[in-house]
Design a protein around this motif. Structure first.
Motif, PDB file in Angstrom:
ATOM      1  N   TYR A  82      -6.620  -2.435  -3.455  1.00 14.30           N
ATOM      2  CA  TYR A  82      -6.307  -3.013  -4.678  1.00 14.30           C
ATOM      3  C   TYR A  82      -7.116  -2.597  -5.945  1.00 14.30           C
ATOM      4  N   SER A  83      -6.092  -2.034  -6.893  1.00 12.76           N
ATOM      5  CA  SER A  83      -6.704  -1.975  -8.233  1.00 12.76           C
ATOM      6  C   SER A  83      -5.792  -1.870  -9.137  1.00 12.76           C
ATOM      7  N   ILE A  84      -5.841  -2.267 -10.363  1.00 10.40           N
ATOM      8  CA  ILE A  84      -4.852  -1.874 -11.403  1.00 10.40           C
ATOM      9  C   ILE A  84      -5.109  -0.609 -11.987  1.00 10.40           C
ATOM     10  N   LEU A  85      -4.273   0.354 -11.877  1.00  6.80           N
ATOM     11  CA  LEU A  85      -4.157   1.727 -11.994  1.00  6.80           C
ATOM     12  C   LEU A  85      -3.213   2.258 -12.910  1.00  6.80           C
ATOM     13  N   ASN A  86      -3.589   3.395 -13.826  1.00  6.06           N
ATOM     14  CA  ASN A  86      -2.668   4.059 -14.603  1.00  6.06           C
ATOM     15  C   ASN A  86      -1.912   5.015 -13.946  1.00  6.06           C
ATOM     16  N   LYS A  87      -0.552   4.879 -13.522  1.00  4.91           N
ATOM     17  CA  LYS A  87       0.243   5.819 -12.796  1.00  4.91           C
ATOM     18  C   LYS A  87       0.268   7.192 -13.064  1.00  4.91           C
ATOM     19  N   ASN A  88      -0.052   7.674 -14.608  1.00  8.23           N
ATOM     20  CA  ASN A  88      -0.229   8.895 -14.757  1.00  8.23           C
ATOM     21  C   ASN A  88      -1.216   9.401 -14.658  1.00  8.23           C
ATOM     22  N   GLU A  89      -2.262   9.084 -14.201  1.00  3.90           N
ATOM     23  CA  GLU A  89      -3.623   9.562 -13.864  1.00  3.90           C
ATOM     24  C   GLU A  89      -3.778   9.934 -12.305  1.00  3.90           C
ATOM     25  N   LEU A  90      -4.649  10.996 -12.237  1.00  7.67           N
ATOM     26  CA  LEU A  90      -4.776  11.743 -10.891  1.00  7.67           C
ATOM     27  C   LEU A  90      -4.917  10.412  -9.831  1.00  7.67           C
ATOM     28  N   PHE A  91      -6.093   9.621  -9.905  1.00  9.14           N
ATOM     29  CA  PHE A  91      -6.334   8.942  -9.004  1.00  9.14           C
ATOM     30  C   PHE A  91      -5.139   8.288  -8.455  1.00  9.14           C
ATOM     31  N   PHE A  92      -4.246   7.559  -9.067  1.00 12.07           N
ATOM     32  CA  PHE A  92      -3.061   7.168  -8.630  1.00 12.07           C
ATOM     33  C   PHE A  92      -2.273   7.894  -7.786  1.00 12.07           C
ATOM     34  N   LYS A  93      -2.151   9.283  -8.416  1.00 12.64           N
ATOM     35  CA  LYS A  93      -1.167  10.161  -7.771  1.00 12.64           C
ATOM     36  C   LYS A  93      -1.708  10.468  -6.199  1.00 12.64           C
ATOM     37  N   GLU A  94      -2.970  10.688  -6.160  1.00 10.88           N
ATOM     38  CA  GLU A  94      -3.564  10.964  -4.969  1.00 10.88           C
ATOM     39  C   GLU A  94      -3.567   9.856  -3.999  1.00 10.88           C
ATOM     40  N   PHE A  95      -3.797   8.799  -4.344  1.00 14.57           N
ATOM     41  CA  PHE A  95      -4.016   7.548  -3.527  1.00 14.57           C
ATOM     42  C   PHE A  95      -3.074   6.240  -3.303  1.00 14.57           C
ATOM     43  N   ASN A  96      -2.022   6.259  -4.246  1.00 16.56           N
ATOM     44  CA  ASN A  96      -1.066   5.215  -4.316  1.00 16.56           C
ATOM     45  C   ASN A  96      -0.437   4.846  -2.939  1.00 16.56           C
ATOM     46  N   PHE A  97      -0.326   5.767  -2.082  1.00 20.12           N
ATOM     47  CA  PHE A  97       0.248   5.396  -0.531  1.00 20.12           C
ATOM     48  C   PHE A  97      -0.421   4.271  -0.186  1.00 20.12           C
ATOM     49  N   PHE A  98      -1.934   4.300  -0.285  1.00 22.70           N
ATOM     50  CA  PHE A  98      -2.847   3.190   0.231  1.00 22.70           C
ATOM     51  C   PHE A  98      -2.660   1.996  -0.525  1.00 22.70           C
ATOM     52  N   LEU A  99      -2.109   1.863  -1.833  1.00 23.78           N
ATOM     53  CA  LEU A  99      -2.248   0.853  -2.555  1.00 23.78           C
ATOM     54  C   LEU A  99      -1.564  -0.514  -2.028  1.00 23.78           C
ATOM     55  N   PHE A 100      -2.289  -1.827  -2.018  1.00 26.82           N
ATOM     56  CA  PHE A 100      -1.884  -2.981  -1.723  1.00 26.82           C
ATOM     57  C   PHE A 100      -0.586  -3.497  -2.496  1.00 26.82           C
ATOM     58  N   ASP A 101       0.458  -3.739  -1.814  1.00 26.52           N
ATOM     59  CA  ASP A 101       1.655  -4.476  -2.162  1.00 26.52           C
ATOM     60  C   ASP A 101       1.606  -5.988  -1.898  1.00 26.52           C
ATOM     61  N   PHE A 102       1.603  -6.911  -3.173  1.00 28.47           N
ATOM     62  CA  PHE A 102       1.439  -8.430  -2.968  1.00 28.47           C
ATOM     63  C   PHE A 102       2.529  -8.707  -2.397  1.00 28.47           C
ATOM     64  N   LYS A 103       3.767  -8.208  -2.488  1.00 26.43           N
ATOM     65  CA  LYS A 103       4.899  -8.779  -2.133  1.00 26.43           C
ATOM     66  C   LYS A 103       5.192  -8.451  -0.539  1.00 26.43           C
ATOM     67  N   ASN A 104       4.834  -7.271   0.038  1.00 28.82           N
ATOM     68  CA  ASN A 104       5.059  -6.963   1.283  1.00 28.82           C
ATOM     69  C   ASN A 104       3.721  -7.310   2.158  1.00 28.82           C
ATOM     70  N   GLN A 105       2.821  -7.401   1.686  1.00 28.94           N
ATOM     71  CA  GLN A 105       1.473  -7.658   2.275  1.00 28.94           C
ATOM     72  C   GLN A 105       1.069  -6.831   3.391  1.00 28.94           C
ATOM     73  N   ASN A 106       0.939  -5.588   3.032  1.00 25.00           N
ATOM     74  CA  ASN A 106       0.842  -4.337   3.693  1.00 25.00           C
ATOM     75  C   ASN A 106      -0.669  -4.021   4.443  1.00 25.00           C
ATOM     76  N   PHE A 107      -1.036  -5.265   5.245  1.00 23.79           N
ATOM     77  CA  PHE A 107      -2.349  -5.133   5.696  1.00 23.79           C
ATOM     78  C   PHE A 107      -3.099  -3.936   6.396  1.00 23.79           C
ATOM     79  N   ILE A 108      -2.120  -3.304   7.254  1.00 20.18           N
ATOM     80  CA  ILE A 108      -2.200  -2.040   7.788  1.00 20.18           C
ATOM     81  C   ILE A 108      -1.524  -0.924   7.332  1.00 20.18           C
TER      82      ILE A 108
END
Length: 330
Positions: free
Chosen positions: A279-305
């Motif tokens: 988890y981090s607060i990221l700018n969706k227009n930057e390259l890091f988010f585009k590369e790794f957003n698949f692994f970003l934690f979702d507080f609603k779904n609590q995707n621990f795996i």
């Protein structure tokens, strides 16, 4: 059998030396004989060993892991004079860090920046291949050099298959364990405060935050401001295997980047290798988010795996990335 001379300030233990150590192991498996010169004592002794190894060694390929940066220029020139193939691996964006003032507020030293860009151009001109480890670096150096024919993108990654990681059940968590390896608020107290407030306001169950090797004073100040210091625990810096074992028992990794368009850092790969969201607060227009957003934690779904991501995870294994060295080092 190919012979490679590797020049790296550190090999092994710390984060800086992990890429070099993993690359040596990989090349050995490919039948490459690697002679590694690291700085075990004084800098002058290291420089002398580098000089003699390039001058007298049989290796026709010389690999430089940078940084440090400035020392490499002189030895790259020496290697070229001796008609050796020079591979330069920039683990950090030298000039971009100066231009961005290393993520800190204050006046940029333009004179230093211009000198460093000039030196980078010399290194690029003399190198056979110029390796970078993020897409942002690939694009930025393409602009600086006005060409990218010698630039190759080889990401960092995870490489802890030999570490005995204890599997755990992450379902129906009674307490959510957040964890950060290394620096956090040290990079940005403002970003840290926003992340802590997100955790405080969005997590509906008990939680804890563990910091491994983070600065207590800086992080505790922000945690106290957010009212969650009592849920946080600080641990001394651990050896890499111990840090990974500890992290594997947690649920969500935390990270902060100084420049989301240039940097990836190393934490992200450790979290991915552990099949752990971050988890981090990221700018969706930057390259890091585009590369790794698949692994970003979702507080609603609590995707621990990280769900059904075997191929995505494998992509970030160091050995997968090192296959790109084919024809270069092996």
């Amino acid at each position: 059998m190919k012979d490679v001379l590797m020049i790296s300030y550190s090999i092994g233990g710390g984060v800086a030396g992990l890429r070099s150590k993993a690359l040596i192991d990989f090349l050995n498996k490919k039948g490459v004989n690697v002679k590694a010169i690291s700085c075990d004592s004084k800098l002058l002794n290291w420089y002398l060993r580098i000089f003699l190894s390039i001058l007298l060694g049989k290796e026709k390929i010389v690999y430089f892991s940078c940084g440090p940066f400035i020392y490499s220029i002189f030895f790259i020139i020496l290697a070229k004079i001796l008609f050796k193939k020079v591979i330069v691996d920039f683990r950090d964006p030298w000039s971009s860090n100066i231009l961005n003032n290393y993520g800190k507020f204050g006046k940029v030293n333009n004179f230093k920046y211009n000198i460093v860009v000039f030196l980078e151009k010399i290194i690029y001109f003399l190198s056979t291949n110029f390796i970078v480890c993020t897409e942002g670096m690939y694009l930025e150096y393409g602009k600086i050099f006005k060409k990218n024919d010698k630039i190759i993108l080889i990401l960092n990654g995870y490489s802890f298959d030999s570490i005995n990681i204890i599997p755990k059940d992450k379902k129906n968590k009674e307490i959510i364990k957040f964890v950060c390896i290394g620096k956090f608020a040290e990079y940005s107290e403002v970003k840290a405060e926003n992340i802590f407030n997100d955790i405080k306001n969005k997590v509906k169950t008990p939680f804890s935050i563990d910091f491994i090797g983070s600065n207590y004073t800086i992080n505790a100040k922000v945690l106290k401001k957010c009212g969650i210091l009592q849920y946080s625990f600080f641990h001394e810096k651990k050896d890499y295997p111990d840090a990974i074992k500890f992290t594997s028992l947690c649920d969500v990794g935390l990270l902060i980047l100084r420049d989301e368009n240039i940097e990836y850092g190393t934490k992200i790969f450790d979290y991915i290798g552990l099949e752990m969201p971050f988890y981090s607060i990221l700018n969706k227009n930057e390259l890091f988010f585009k590369e790794f957003n698949f692994f970003l934690f979702d507080f609603k779904n609590q995707n621990f795996i990280v769900d059904s991501a075997d191929e995505k995870i494998k992509h970030y294994n160091r050995e997968t990335q090192f296959l790109k060295f084919e024809g270069i080092l092996y």
